[in-house]
Write an enzyme that holds these catalytic residues in place. Structure first.
Site, mmCIF file in Angstrom:
data_model
loop_
_atom_site.group_PDB
_atom_site.id
_atom_site.type_symbol
_atom_site.label_atom_id
_atom_site.label_comp_id
_atom_site.label_asym_id
_atom_site.label_seq_id
_atom_site.Cartn_x
_atom_site.Cartn_y
_atom_site.Cartn_z
ATOM 1 N N LYS A 13 97.443 14.905 36.090
ATOM 2 C CA LYS A 13 96.860 16.253 36.081
ATOM 3 C C LYS A 13 95.376 16.219 35.717
ATOM 4 C CE LYS A 13 99.634 17.691 32.824
ATOM 5 N NZ LYS A 13 100.419 16.455 32.611
ATOM 6 N N ARG A 88 102.560 25.393 29.314
ATOM 7 C CA ARG A 88 103.585 24.358 29.185
ATOM 8 C C ARG A 88 104.936 24.962 28.823
ATOM 9 N NH1 ARG A 88 99.971 19.841 27.880
ATOM 10 N NH2 ARG A 88 101.134 17.909 27.995
ATOM 11 N N ARG A 127 97.332 3.837 30.190
ATOM 12 C CA ARG A 127 96.224 4.799 30.042
ATOM 13 C C ARG A 127 95.344 4.406 28.873
ATOM 14 N NH1 ARG A 127 97.167 11.180 30.107
ATOM 15 N NH2 ARG A 127 98.694 10.754 28.475
ATOM 16 N N ARG A 160 96.096 6.161 23.296
ATOM 17 C CA ARG A 160 96.363 7.309 22.413
ATOM 18 C C ARG A 160 97.656 7.062 21.631
ATOM 19 N NH1 ARG A 160 95.985 12.237 26.559
ATOM 20 N NH2 ARG A 160 97.871 12.780 25.452
ATOM 21 N N ARG A 171 108.104 12.948 24.788
ATOM 22 C CA ARG A 171 107.282 13.901 25.543
ATOM 23 C C ARG A 171 107.907 14.200 26.898
ATOM 24 N NH1 ARG A 171 101.677 11.200 25.577
ATOM 25 N NH2 ARG A 171 100.964 13.093 26.602
HETATM 26 P P1 ADP Z 1 97.949 13.677 32.786
HETATM 27 O O1 ADP Z 1 96.690 14.465 32.584
HETATM 28 O O2 ADP Z 1 98.897 14.326 33.743
HETATM 29 O O3 ADP Z 1 98.606 13.305 31.510
HETATM 30 P P2 ADP Z 1 96.161 11.487 33.571
HETATM 31 O O4 ADP Z 1 95.283 12.095 34.597
HETATM 32 O O5 ADP Z 1 95.582 11.252 32.238
HETATM 33 O O6 ADP Z 1 97.556 12.313 33.486
HETATM 34 O O7 ADP Z 1 96.729 10.117 34.174
HETATM 35 C C1 ADP Z 1 97.617 9.281 33.409
HETATM 36 C C2 ADP Z 1 97.245 7.818 33.619
HETATM 37 O O8 ADP Z 1 97.573 7.429 34.958
HETATM 38 C C3 ADP Z 1 95.766 7.524 33.450
HETATM 39 O O9 ADP Z 1 95.642 6.236 32.899
HETATM 40 C C4 ADP Z 1 95.209 7.573 34.867
HETATM 41 O O10 ADP Z 1 94.061 6.754 35.020
HETATM 42 C C5 ADP Z 1 96.396 7.064 35.679
HETATM 43 N N1 ADP Z 1 96.540 7.707 36.995
HETATM 44 C C6 ADP Z 1 96.288 9.010 37.324
HETATM 45 N N2 ADP Z 1 96.570 9.256 38.623
HETATM 46 C C7 ADP Z 1 97.024 8.081 39.141
HETATM 47 C C8 ADP Z 1 97.491 7.678 40.442
HETATM 48 N N3 ADP Z 1 97.555 8.550 41.468
HETATM 49 N N4 ADP Z 1 97.890 6.405 40.583
HETATM 50 C C9 ADP Z 1 97.853 5.532 39.531
HETATM 51 N N5 ADP Z 1 97.427 5.838 38.298
HETATM 52 C C10 ADP Z 1 97.010 7.099 38.089
HETATM 53 P P1 ADP Z 2 99.070 14.753 28.867
HETATM 54 O O1 ADP Z 2 97.771 14.908 29.627
HETATM 55 O O2 ADP Z 2 99.465 13.337 28.732
HETATM 56 O O3 ADP Z 2 100.166 15.601 29.411
HETATM 57 P P2 ADP Z 2 97.848 16.455 26.955
HETATM 58 O O4 ADP Z 2 96.530 15.900 26.595
HETATM 59 O O5 ADP Z 2 97.897 17.545 27.946
HETATM 60 O O6 ADP Z 2 98.770 15.255 27.414
HETATM 61 O O7 ADP Z 2 98.606 16.947 25.660
HETATM 62 C C1 ADP Z 2 98.756 16.129 24.521
HETATM 63 C C2 ADP Z 2 99.580 16.891 23.487
HETATM 64 O O8 ADP Z 2 98.876 18.077 23.098
HETATM 65 C C3 ADP Z 2 100.933 17.386 23.971
HETATM 66 O O9 ADP Z 2 101.936 16.399 23.861
HETATM 67 C C4 ADP Z 2 101.165 18.563 23.004
HETATM 68 O O10 ADP Z 2 101.552 18.106 21.726
HETATM 69 C C5 ADP Z 2 99.770 19.151 22.873
HETATM 70 N N1 ADP Z 2 99.527 20.197 23.882
HETATM 71 C C6 ADP Z 2 98.611 20.186 24.896
HETATM 72 N N2 ADP Z 2 98.664 21.321 25.612
HETATM 73 C C7 ADP Z 2 99.635 22.088 25.046
HETATM 74 C C8 ADP Z 2 100.193 23.373 25.343
HETATM 75 N N3 ADP Z 2 99.761 24.105 26.380
HETATM 76 N N4 ADP Z 2 101.184 23.835 24.547
HETATM 77 C C9 ADP Z 2 101.627 23.114 23.502
HETATM 78 N N5 ADP Z 2 101.173 21.905 23.184
HETATM 79 C C10 ADP Z 2 100.185 21.378 23.940
#
Ligand code: ADP
Ligand code: ADP
Ligand code: ZN
Length: 214
Positions: A13, A88, A127, A160, A171
């Site tokens: 995302k 979420r 990541r 992280r 999660r």
């Molecule tokens: P989210 O915001 O949904 O948690 P991230 O954008 O941080 O996800 O992506 C999670 C991990 O996967 C990061 O290390 C990112 O560089 C990697 N990643 C994101 N998109 C892709 C993809 N299409 N293929 C492989 N790795 C990806």
């Molecule tokens: P990812 O990109 O891997 O999905 P985020 O950076 O979006 O992770 O979120 C990390 C953590 O921050 C989540 O596991 C949750 O604890 C908190 N968080 C982020 N956004 C929200 C939300 N909209 N509602 C509740 N908790 C949140």
């Protein structure tokens, strides 16, 4: 253009939201980044949020919703925004709809970046995040130019705490219980679009642009 990014933790995302923000010139609003910035700055909100985040649980809606409602009413959001990690939960989605309704607006797109659980553990384990500027990398799929150093700001990149395998499982189950129902919520509103998030990053982005328009 007002866009929501849906998808499991690690689905990509944030990666896609950053590109959308750059192409369509709209702010990227990541609640995770906002919480992490608050933790780094030692604020009250940060202290509260950290206890939930460390456990892989969601931060309560009371601490999350007002923050986002304030943010989307700022001047730079006039032409739209891309929400990453919010909503979420169903109550968060309802709070967003209610806030927009007051100003006679609605969301335009909810993009579900679809990645099966099997791929997620590998995504999150690889990541690496820069806690200074919010850039994210992947040791295999998107490595930094110099190992362990952010390309953007030069700070160190880290795994992280909540990307460790124990917390990732937690999660993922939180995602399935509390966030996945939003897929039907936005399907019912007629704004849901799905993309195959297992494709390489650039291909996912191409698919998203095909949905949003050039
Ligand atoms: P989210 O915001 O949904 O948690 P991230 O954008 O941080 O996800 O992506 C999670 C991990 O996967 C990061 O290390 C990112 O560089 C990697 N990643 C994101 N998109 C892709 C993809 N299409 N293929 C492989 N790795 C990806
Ligand atoms: P990812 O990109 O891997 O999905 P985020 O950076 O979006 O992770 O979120 C990390 C953590 O921050 C989540 O596991 C949750 O604890 C908190 N968080 C982020 N956004 C929200 C939300 N909209 N509602 C509740 N908790 C949140
Ligand atoms: Zn950085």
């Amino acid at each position: 253009m007002k866009i929501i990014m849906l998808g499991a933790p690690g689905a990509g995302k944030g990666t896609q939201a950053k590109q959308i923000a750059a192409k369509y010139q709209i702010p990227h609003i990541s609640t995770g980044d906002i919480f992490r910035a608050n933790i780094k700055n030692g604020t009250e909100l940060g202290k509260k949020a950290k206890t939930y985040m460390d456990q892989g649980a969601l931060v309560p809606d009371e601490l999350t919703c007002d923050l986002v409602m304030d943010r989307i009413q700022q001047d730079d959001c006039k032409n739209g925004f891309v929400l990453d990690g919010f909503p979420r939960t169903i109550p968060q989605a309802q709070a967003l709809d209610a806030a927009l309704k007051k100003i006679s607006q609605t969301m335009d797109f909810a993009i579900d970046v679809d990645v099966p659980d099997e791929n997620i553990v590998n995504r999150m384990g690889g990541r690496r995040a820069c806690l200074n500027c919010g850039a994210t990398y992947h040791i295999e799929f998107n490595p930094t130019k110099t190992e362990g150093k952010c390309d953007v700001c030069g700070n160190e990149t880290v795994l992280r705490d909540d990307d460790k395998p124990e917390t990732v499982q937690k999660r993922l189950s939180v995602y399935h219980e509390q966030t996945q129902p939003l897929i039907d919520y936005y399907k019912n509103q007629g704004i849901l679009k799905s993309v195959d998030g297992t494709k390489p990053m650039d291909d996912v982005f191409t698919d998203i642009v095909a949905i949003l328009g050039e």
